[in-house]
Design a protein around this motif. Structure first.
Motif, PDB file in Angstrom:
ATOM      1  N   GLU A  21       0.115  -1.249   0.047  1.00 52.61           N
ATOM      2  CA  GLU A  21       0.109   0.178  -0.240  1.00 52.61           C
ATOM      3  C   GLU A  21       0.647   0.961  -0.488  1.00 52.61           C
ATOM      4  O   GLU A  21       1.648   1.589   0.449  1.00 52.61           O
ATOM      5  CB  GLU A  21      -1.558  -0.233   1.546  1.00 52.61           C
ATOM      6  CG  GLU A  21      -1.769  -1.415   0.661  1.00 52.61           C
ATOM      7  CD  GLU A  21      -2.599  -0.932   0.038  1.00 52.61           C
ATOM      8  OE1 GLU A  21      -3.258   0.296   0.218  1.00 52.61           O
ATOM      9  OE2 GLU A  21      -3.454  -1.789  -0.216  1.00 52.61           O
ATOM     10  N   ALA A  22       0.770   2.227  -0.289  1.00 50.55           N
ATOM     11  CA  ALA A  22       1.660   3.325  -1.267  1.00 50.55           C
ATOM     12  C   ALA A  22       1.815   3.953  -0.115  1.00 50.55           C
ATOM     13  O   ALA A  22       1.946   4.978   1.274  1.00 50.55           O
ATOM     14  CB  ALA A  22       0.847   4.902  -1.654  1.00 50.55           C
ATOM     15  N   LEU A 109      14.268  10.439  -8.279  1.00 46.62           N
ATOM     16  CA  LEU A 109      12.906   9.635  -8.778  1.00 46.62           C
ATOM     17  C   LEU A 109      13.465  10.279 -10.008  1.00 46.62           C
ATOM     18  O   LEU A 109      13.598  11.216 -10.879  1.00 46.62           O
ATOM     19  CB  LEU A 109      11.658  10.324  -8.651  1.00 46.62           C
ATOM     20  CG  LEU A 109      11.537   9.942  -7.136  1.00 46.62           C
ATOM     21  CD1 LEU A 109      10.274  10.593  -6.176  1.00 46.62           C
ATOM     22  CD2 LEU A 109      11.472   8.485  -6.509  1.00 46.62           C
ATOM     23  N   ALA A 110      13.117   8.842 -10.703  1.00 42.21           N
ATOM     24  CA  ALA A 110      13.883   9.057 -12.471  1.00 42.21           C
ATOM     25  C   ALA A 110      11.640   8.833 -12.994  1.00 42.21           C
ATOM     26  O   ALA A 110      11.504   9.769 -14.130  1.00 42.21           O
ATOM     27  CB  ALA A 110      13.926   7.799 -13.634  1.00 42.21           C
ATOM     28  N   THR A 111      10.903   8.886 -12.638  1.00 42.26           N
ATOM     29  CA  THR A 111       9.763   8.443 -12.969  1.00 42.26           C
ATOM     30  C   THR A 111       8.359   9.476 -12.064  1.00 42.26           C
ATOM     31  O   THR A 111       6.929   9.039 -12.738  1.00 42.26           O
ATOM     32  CB  THR A 111       8.989   6.847 -12.733  1.00 42.26           C
ATOM     33  OG1 THR A 111       9.086   7.166 -11.578  1.00 42.26           O
ATOM     34  CG2 THR A 111       9.755   6.425 -14.184  1.00 42.26           C
ATOM     35  N   ARG A 112       8.926   9.886 -11.195  1.00 42.70           N
ATOM     36  CA  ARG A 112       7.679  10.476  -9.469  1.00 42.70           C
ATOM     37  C   ARG A 112       8.237  12.241  -9.971  1.00 42.70           C
ATOM     38  O   ARG A 112       9.545  12.935 -10.465  1.00 42.70           O
ATOM     39  CB  ARG A 112       7.877  10.291  -8.712  1.00 42.70           C
ATOM     40  CG  ARG A 112       7.328   8.709  -8.389  1.00 42.70           C
ATOM     41  CD  ARG A 112       7.615   7.975  -7.653  1.00 42.70           C
ATOM     42  NE  ARG A 112       6.540   8.827  -6.317  1.00 42.70           N
ATOM     43  CZ  ARG A 112       5.368   8.394  -6.277  1.00 42.70           C
ATOM     44  NH1 ARG A 112       4.926   7.006  -6.282  1.00 42.70           N
ATOM     45  NH2 ARG A 112       4.440   8.879  -5.035  1.00 42.70           N
ATOM     46  N   ASP A 113       7.436  12.729  -9.401  1.00 40.96           N
ATOM     47  CA  ASP A 113       7.056  14.301  -8.841  1.00 40.96           C
ATOM     48  C   ASP A 113       8.791  14.528  -8.467  1.00 40.96           C
ATOM     49  O   ASP A 113       8.710  13.790  -7.361  1.00 40.96           O
ATOM     50  CB  ASP A 113       5.988  14.564  -8.482  1.00 40.96           C
ATOM     51  CG  ASP A 113       4.804  14.742  -9.446  1.00 40.96           C
ATOM     52  OD1 ASP A 113       5.251  14.390 -10.740  1.00 40.96           O
ATOM     53  OD2 ASP A 113       3.940  14.683  -8.345  1.00 40.96           O
ATOM     54  N   HIS A 114       9.073  15.838  -8.616  1.00 40.34           N
ATOM     55  CA  HIS A 114      10.108  15.977  -7.673  1.00 40.34           C
ATOM     56  C   HIS A 114       9.356  15.598  -6.039  1.00 40.34           C
ATOM     57  O   HIS A 114       8.919  16.832  -5.688  1.00 40.34           O
ATOM     58  CB  HIS A 114      10.524  17.652  -7.873  1.00 40.34           C
ATOM     59  CG  HIS A 114      11.963  17.899  -7.190  1.00 40.34           C
ATOM     60  ND1 HIS A 114      13.104  18.177  -7.327  1.00 40.34           N
ATOM     61  CD2 HIS A 114      12.135  18.948  -6.353  1.00 40.34           C
ATOM     62  CE1 HIS A 114      13.790  18.115  -7.183  1.00 40.34           C
ATOM     63  NE2 HIS A 114      13.312  19.217  -5.815  1.00 40.34           N
ATOM     64  N   THR A 115      10.702  15.230  -5.511  1.00 42.43           N
ATOM     65  CA  THR A 115       9.703  14.730  -3.802  1.00 42.43           C
ATOM     66  C   THR A 115      11.517  15.242  -3.045  1.00 42.43           C
ATOM     67  O   THR A 115      12.017  14.465  -3.317  1.00 42.43           O
ATOM     68  CB  THR A 115       9.182  13.322  -4.106  1.00 42.43           C
ATOM     69  OG1 THR A 115       8.439  13.371  -4.550  1.00 42.43           O
ATOM     70  CG2 THR A 115       8.971  13.157  -2.422  1.00 42.43           C
ATOM     71  N   LEU A 143      10.207   3.982  -3.545  1.00 42.84           N
ATOM     72  CA  LEU A 143       8.231   4.458  -4.230  1.00 42.84           C
ATOM     73  C   LEU A 143       8.217   4.461  -5.321  1.00 42.84           C
ATOM     74  O   LEU A 143       7.158   3.583  -5.779  1.00 42.84           O
ATOM     75  CB  LEU A 143       8.935   5.800  -3.907  1.00 42.84           C
ATOM     76  CG  LEU A 143       8.638   6.507  -2.322  1.00 42.84           C
ATOM     77  CD1 LEU A 143       8.647   7.793  -2.272  1.00 42.84           C
ATOM     78  CD2 LEU A 143       6.652   5.673  -1.851  1.00 42.84           C
ATOM     79  N   GLU A 144       9.876   3.767  -6.875  1.00 44.34           N
ATOM     80  CA  GLU A 144       9.610   3.747  -7.813  1.00 44.34           C
ATOM     81  C   GLU A 144       9.443   2.138  -8.165  1.00 44.34           C
ATOM     82  O   GLU A 144       8.826   2.229  -8.948  1.00 44.34           O
ATOM     83  CB  GLU A 144      10.926   4.286  -8.496  1.00 44.34           C
ATOM     84  CG  GLU A 144      11.243   5.652  -8.361  1.00 44.34           C
ATOM     85  CD  GLU A 144      12.140   6.267  -9.580  1.00 44.34           C
ATOM     86  OE1 GLU A 144      13.362   4.847  -9.370  1.00 44.34           O
ATOM     87  OE2 GLU A 144      12.068   7.100 -10.912  1.00 44.34           O
ATOM     88  N   ALA A 151       1.230  -0.267 -11.556  1.00 42.49           N
ATOM     89  CA  ALA A 151       1.347  -0.735 -12.516  1.00 42.49           C
ATOM     90  C   ALA A 151       1.045  -1.495 -13.818  1.00 42.49           C
ATOM     91  O   ALA A 151       0.416  -2.413 -13.995  1.00 42.49           O
ATOM     92  CB  ALA A 151       2.372   0.482 -13.385  1.00 42.49           C
ATOM     93  N   ALA A 152       2.349  -2.719 -12.953  1.00 40.43           N
ATOM     94  CA  ALA A 152       2.270  -4.156 -13.090  1.00 40.43           C
ATOM     95  C   ALA A 152       0.784  -4.523 -12.853  1.00 40.43           C
ATOM     96  O   ALA A 152       0.315  -5.154 -12.939  1.00 40.43           O
ATOM     97  CB  ALA A 152       3.219  -4.880 -12.193  1.00 40.43           C
TER      98      ALA A 152
END
Length: 179
Positions: A21-22, A109-115, A143-144, A151-152
């Protein structure tokens, strides 16, 4: 492989990918960041793509928030500062004026917002900054990875939705085509 086996395998795979769970992951990461840096406060801030605004996405604080860090985060201007800088931010502790001490570092992070991951509640030094930076790398990867699993699961549910109820050329319980 019979359809029953395919369906069971898909359900098991989806269930195993869905167990993360995120919100729970963010809470665990924040609690661990606080523990690693010896503080009671930690959390995450997300910055919008235009770098105009920053919002807290998770805050871990002790019951009752004795240092009033939540209020300080909202009113101090630190979120505005995080929105404009892509680097680590360290603010000194000054209890006389209500400054709790603050350290935030960006997650790579490569795939998310700047965090950013942040900790607060005491004075921080170079060693803390280095430690939180290393933690940020691990947190970013976690997180990624969680995002990749989500997504999977969506893709697998789509595959499962298009599996026929029972393929016409397979006997029930069998895996060979008659003929």
């Amino acid at each position: 492989m019979s359809y029953n086996h395919v369906d069971a395998a898909m359900r098991e795979l989806i269930a195993s990918f869905s167990c993360l769970e995120a919100a729970d992951l963010l809470d665990r990461l924040a609690r661990t960041a606080a523990a690693v840096t010896g503080t009671a406060y930690a959390g995450f801030v997300r910055v919008d793509a235009l770098r105009l605004e920053a919002d807290t996405i998770h805050t871990h604080a002790p019951p009752g928030d004795p240092q009033r860090v939540r209020r300080w985060l909202a009113g101090s201007g630190v979120l505005k500062e995080l929105a404009t800088v892509p680097v680590t931010v360290r603010l000194a502790r000054d209890a006389a004026v209500g400054e709790p001490g603050f350290l935030a570092t960006p997650l790579p992070l490569a795939t998310r917002d700047h965090t950013f991951v942040w900790v607060a509640g005491r004075g921080f030094g170079d060693g803390d900054e280095h430690l939180l930076s290393r933690f940020a790398t691990a947190a970013g990867r976690a997180l990624e990875a969680a995002s990749g699993l989500e997504a999977a699961v969506r893709l697998l549910r789509g595959v499962r939705a298009f599996c026929p109820a029972q393929p016409p050329d397979l006997p029930v319980g069998g895996d060979r085509i008659p003929g």
